[in-house]
Design a protein around this motif. Structure first.
Motif, PDB file in Angstrom:
ATOM      1  N   VAL A  71      45.222  53.951  38.741  1.00  0.00           N
ATOM      2  CA  VAL A  71      45.423  52.881  39.732  1.00  0.00           C
ATOM      3  C   VAL A  71      44.947  51.559  39.371  1.00  0.00           C
ATOM      4  CG1 VAL A  71      44.827  52.210  41.991  1.00  0.00           C
ATOM      5  CG2 VAL A  71      44.965  54.780  41.677  1.00  0.00           C
ATOM      6  N   TRP A  72      44.009  51.665  38.590  1.00  0.00           N
ATOM      7  CA  TRP A  72      43.306  50.598  38.052  1.00  0.00           C
ATOM      8  C   TRP A  72      44.357  49.325  37.209  1.00  0.00           C
ATOM      9  CZ3 TRP A  72      39.024  47.927  39.600  1.00  0.00           C
ATOM     10  CH2 TRP A  72      38.435  46.920  38.496  1.00  0.00           C
ATOM     11  N   PRO A  73      44.891  50.025  36.370  1.00  0.00           N
ATOM     12  CA  PRO A  73      45.975  49.051  35.675  1.00  0.00           C
ATOM     13  C   PRO A  73      46.926  48.068  36.535  1.00  0.00           C
ATOM     14  CG  PRO A  73      45.802  50.962  34.449  1.00  0.00           C
ATOM     15  CD  PRO A  73      45.304  51.280  35.957  1.00  0.00           C
ATOM     16  N   TRP A  74      47.377  48.904  37.597  1.00  0.00           N
ATOM     17  CA  TRP A  74      48.089  48.074  38.754  1.00  0.00           C
ATOM     18  C   TRP A  74      47.345  46.757  39.500  1.00  0.00           C
ATOM     19  CZ3 TRP A  74      52.887  49.071  37.270  1.00  0.00           C
ATOM     20  CH2 TRP A  74      52.981  50.518  36.860  1.00  0.00           C
ATOM     21  N   LEU A  75      46.311  47.103  39.670  1.00  0.00           N
ATOM     22  CA  LEU A  75      45.207  46.244  40.450  1.00  0.00           C
ATOM     23  C   LEU A  75      45.022  45.064  39.463  1.00  0.00           C
ATOM     24  CD1 LEU A  75      42.602  48.416  42.567  1.00  0.00           C
ATOM     25  CD2 LEU A  75      44.587  47.053  43.277  1.00  0.00           C
ATOM     26  N   VAL A  76      44.642  45.131  38.177  1.00  0.00           N
ATOM     27  CA  VAL A  76      43.987  43.975  37.427  1.00  0.00           C
ATOM     28  C   VAL A  76      45.122  43.105  37.193  1.00  0.00           C
ATOM     29  CG1 VAL A  76      42.139  45.353  36.923  1.00  0.00           C
ATOM     30  CG2 VAL A  76      44.070  45.427  35.356  1.00  0.00           C
ATOM     31  N   GLN A  77      46.490  43.618  37.006  1.00  0.00           N
ATOM     32  CA  GLN A  77      47.669  42.629  36.801  1.00  0.00           C
ATOM     33  C   GLN A  77      48.340  42.104  37.958  1.00  0.00           C
ATOM     34  OE1 GLN A  77      50.217  45.468  34.639  1.00  0.00           O
ATOM     35  NE2 GLN A  77      51.513  45.706  36.344  1.00  0.00           N
ATOM     36  N   MET A  78      47.660  42.477  39.492  1.00  0.00           N
ATOM     37  CA  MET A  78      48.110  41.581  40.300  1.00  0.00           C
ATOM     38  C   MET A  78      48.400  40.206  40.438  1.00  0.00           C
ATOM     39  SD  MET A  78      47.040  44.176  43.495  1.00  0.00           S
ATOM     40  CE  MET A  78      47.589  42.689  44.834  1.00  0.00           C
ATOM     41  N   GLY A  79      49.232  39.368  41.153  1.00  0.00           N
ATOM     42  CA  GLY A  79      48.950  38.176  41.236  1.00  0.00           C
ATOM     43  C   GLY A  79      50.244  37.212  40.919  1.00  0.00           C
ATOM     44  N   SER A  80      50.451  36.064  41.391  1.00  0.00           N
ATOM     45  CA  SER A  80      51.616  35.375  40.898  1.00  0.00           C
ATOM     46  C   SER A  80      51.816  35.180  39.689  1.00  0.00           C
ATOM     47  CB  SER A  80      51.677  33.932  41.859  1.00  0.00           C
ATOM     48  OG  SER A  80      51.332  33.983  43.087  1.00  0.00           O
ATOM     49  N   PRO A 134      35.219  48.246  36.867  1.00  0.00           N
ATOM     50  CA  PRO A 134      36.269  49.108  36.253  1.00  0.00           C
ATOM     51  C   PRO A 134      36.570  50.428  36.997  1.00  0.00           C
ATOM     52  CG  PRO A 134      35.447  47.957  34.584  1.00  0.00           C
ATOM     53  CD  PRO A 134      34.568  47.841  35.639  1.00  0.00           C
ATOM     54  N   GLU A 135      37.679  50.728  37.537  1.00  0.00           N
ATOM     55  CA  GLU A 135      38.142  51.963  38.194  1.00  0.00           C
ATOM     56  C   GLU A 135      37.201  52.233  39.154  1.00  0.00           C
ATOM     57  OE1 GLU A 135      38.370  55.070  35.387  1.00  0.00           O
ATOM     58  OE2 GLU A 135      39.507  53.804  33.825  1.00  0.00           O
ATOM     59  N   GLN A 136      36.626  51.220  39.918  1.00  0.00           N
ATOM     60  CA  GLN A 136      35.777  51.435  41.019  1.00  0.00           C
ATOM     61  C   GLN A 136      35.943  50.405  42.045  1.00  0.00           C
ATOM     62  OE1 GLN A 136      31.631  52.682  40.394  1.00  0.00           O
ATOM     63  NE2 GLN A 136      32.102  52.516  38.276  1.00  0.00           N
ATOM     64  N   ALA A 137      35.968  49.036  41.703  1.00  0.00           N
ATOM     65  CA  ALA A 137      35.989  47.901  42.630  1.00  0.00           C
ATOM     66  C   ALA A 137      36.512  46.734  42.210  1.00  0.00           C
ATOM     67  CB  ALA A 137      34.674  47.818  43.495  1.00  0.00           C
ATOM     68  N   LEU A 138      37.386  46.016  42.659  1.00  0.00           N
ATOM     69  CA  LEU A 138      37.777  44.467  42.472  1.00  0.00           C
ATOM     70  C   LEU A 138      37.787  43.854  43.943  1.00  0.00           C
ATOM     71  CD1 LEU A 138      38.937  42.802  40.282  1.00  0.00           C
ATOM     72  CD2 LEU A 138      41.257  43.876  40.950  1.00  0.00           C
ATOM     73  N   VAL A 139      37.109  42.560  43.797  1.00  0.00           N
ATOM     74  CA  VAL A 139      37.086  41.821  45.016  1.00  0.00           C
ATOM     75  C   VAL A 139      37.339  40.318  44.553  1.00  0.00           C
ATOM     76  CG1 VAL A 139      35.482  40.920  46.732  1.00  0.00           C
ATOM     77  CG2 VAL A 139      35.033  43.243  45.619  1.00  0.00           C
ATOM     78  N   PHE A 140      38.293  39.840  45.425  1.00  0.00           N
ATOM     79  CA  PHE A 140      38.559  38.242  45.268  1.00  0.00           C
ATOM     80  C   PHE A 140      38.168  37.562  46.370  1.00  0.00           C
ATOM     81  CE2 PHE A 140      41.993  40.996  43.283  1.00  0.00           C
ATOM     82  CZ  PHE A 140      42.262  40.251  42.078  1.00  0.00           C
ATOM     83  N   ARG A 141      37.824  36.325  46.091  1.00  0.00           N
ATOM     84  CA  ARG A 141      37.397  35.332  47.292  1.00  0.00           C
ATOM     85  C   ARG A 141      38.385  34.217  47.186  1.00  0.00           C
ATOM     86  NH1 ARG A 141      31.344  33.600  48.588  1.00  0.00           N
ATOM     87  NH2 ARG A 141      31.473  33.318  46.244  1.00  0.00           N
ATOM     88  N   SER A 142      38.685  33.326  48.115  1.00  0.00           N
ATOM     89  CA  SER A 142      39.436  32.075  48.051  1.00  0.00           C
ATOM     90  C   SER A 142      38.590  31.009  47.750  1.00  0.00           C
ATOM     91  CB  SER A 142      40.302  31.877  49.365  1.00  0.00           C
ATOM     92  OG  SER A 142      39.205  32.137  50.447  1.00  0.00           O
ATOM     93  N   GLU A 143      38.806  30.157  46.856  1.00  0.00           N
ATOM     94  CA  GLU A 143      38.000  29.041  46.790  1.00  0.00           C
ATOM     95  C   GLU A 143      37.306  28.422  47.763  1.00  0.00           C
ATOM     96  OE1 GLU A 143      39.066  27.333  41.972  1.00  0.00           O
ATOM     97  OE2 GLU A 143      40.408  26.819  43.919  1.00  0.00           O
ATOM     98  N   LEU A 197      50.262  49.007  49.599  1.00  0.00           N
ATOM     99  CA  LEU A 197      49.480  50.321  49.334  1.00  0.00           C
ATOM    100  C   LEU A 197      50.185  51.512  48.688  1.00  0.00           C
ATOM    101  CD1 LEU A 197      47.076  50.268  52.412  1.00  0.00           C
ATOM    102  CD2 LEU A 197      46.512  49.732  50.021  1.00  0.00           C
ATOM    103  N   LEU A 198      51.418  51.543  49.443  1.00  0.00           N
ATOM    104  CA  LEU A 198      52.710  52.627  49.212  1.00  0.00           C
ATOM    105  C   LEU A 198      53.072  52.228  47.774  1.00  0.00           C
ATOM    106  CD1 LEU A 198      53.990  53.228  52.615  1.00  0.00           C
ATOM    107  CD2 LEU A 198      52.160  54.643  51.259  1.00  0.00           C
ATOM    108  N   GLY A 199      53.293  50.900  47.346  1.00  0.00           N
ATOM    109  CA  GLY A 199      53.816  50.646  46.141  1.00  0.00           C
ATOM    110  C   GLY A 199      52.924  50.921  45.153  1.00  0.00           C
ATOM    111  N   ILE A 200      51.733  50.731  45.219  1.00  0.00           N
ATOM    112  CA  ILE A 200      50.412  51.039  44.113  1.00  0.00           C
ATOM    113  C   ILE A 200      50.622  52.447  43.937  1.00  0.00           C
ATOM    114  CG2 ILE A 200      48.269  50.993  43.535  1.00  0.00           C
ATOM    115  CD1 ILE A 200      48.196  48.221  44.568  1.00  0.00           C
ATOM    116  N   LYS A 201      50.611  53.411  45.220  1.00  0.00           N
ATOM    117  CA  LYS A 201      50.579  54.708  45.037  1.00  0.00           C
ATOM    118  C   LYS A 201      51.718  55.332  44.474  1.00  0.00           C
ATOM    119  CE  LYS A 201      51.426  58.466  48.487  1.00  0.00           C
ATOM    120  NZ  LYS A 201      50.314  59.431  48.146  1.00  0.00           N
ATOM    121  N   GLU A 202      52.991  54.715  44.492  1.00  0.00           N
ATOM    122  CA  GLU A 202      54.158  55.379  43.954  1.00  0.00           C
ATOM    123  C   GLU A 202      54.074  55.137  42.415  1.00  0.00           C
ATOM    124  OE1 GLU A 202      57.719  55.249  41.777  1.00  0.00           O
ATOM    125  OE2 GLU A 202      56.683  53.484  42.294  1.00  0.00           O
TER     126      GLU A 202
END
Length: 213
Positions: A71-80, A134-143, A197-202
């Motif tokens: 799951v982790w690789p899909w999370l860290v490459q997210m974004g515009s 890594p492989e546990q948690a990733l948190v973003f905050r808007s500026e 969520l379903l897209g990352i799951k697949e």
């Protein structure tokens, strides 16, 4: 004509009122906690302290038949301009967010680190990486500090509970603004986040079952 307009206005207001009450009583909790257990919705997650007095909290989750490493690789490459958001790109791009959901792991975007800034298109908020385990948690905050988006990965045997939590500051926008948030923004966020969520799951399941790990 004036009488007909007034009558139509009353009917419209009544309809909106009924919709708001029905949604608040019957659908709102389901909308804000789709896929999450009651315990997950109440559980403290990393990132909660970044916006403790959020006016709106949405916790949604899905079970992924794959380990957190898939799951982790899909999370860290997210974004515009990166891996996208794995949701409805055409809707995202109506707001010029430059989202193009990847179907493969993109090595050039796997080096995310705390402090990195990810813009959401040219007009959206800029999101800073605040927590990264890594492989546990990733948190973003808007500026501007008004939005915290946290992801949690919890292994359960050979599966992963993938939890997404949004904490959003909601300054008083007046009655009309509150209605828009209640009847449009909240259901709309479910539509987009459920797809994500379903897209990352697949993608994660496909990765794991292909023997990538």
């Amino acid at each position: 004509m004036d009488g007909a307009l007034k009558s139509s206005a009353r009917i419209g207001l009544l309809t909106v009122g009924i919709a708001a009450v029905t949604y608040s009583l019957l659908l709102r909790r389901w909308c804000l906690t789709w896929g999450a257990t009651a315990e997950e919705a109440e559980r403290a997650l990393l990132g909660d302290g970044l916006l403790p007095d959020a006016g709106l909290v949405a916790t949604r989750a899905v079970t992924i038949d794959a380990p957190p490493a898939a799951v982790w690789p899909w999370l860290v490459q997210m974004g515009s301009g990166r891996g996208g958001a794995y949701t409805y790109d055409w809707i995202e791009n109506l707001f010029s967010l430059d989202m193009h959901s990847a179907d493969v792991i993109l090595p050039q975007f796997q080096n995310l680190k705390i402090g990195d800034i990810l813009p959401l298109g040219t007009t959206g908020p800029r999101m800073r990486v605040e927590v990264m385990e890594p492989e546990q948690a990733l948190v973003f905050r808007s500026e501007d500090g008004n939005w915290v988006w946290a992801f949690s990965l919890r292994p359960e045997g050979e599966e992963t509970r993938f939890i997404s939590r949004n904490r959003i500051s909601t300054p008083d926008a007046g009655p009309l603004g509150r209605l828009v948030n209640l009847l449009i923004m909240e259901p709309g966020s479910l539509i987009m986040e459920r797809k994500m969520l379903l897209g990352i799951k697949e993608r994660a399941e496909r990765l794991a079952h292909a023997g990538w790990l």
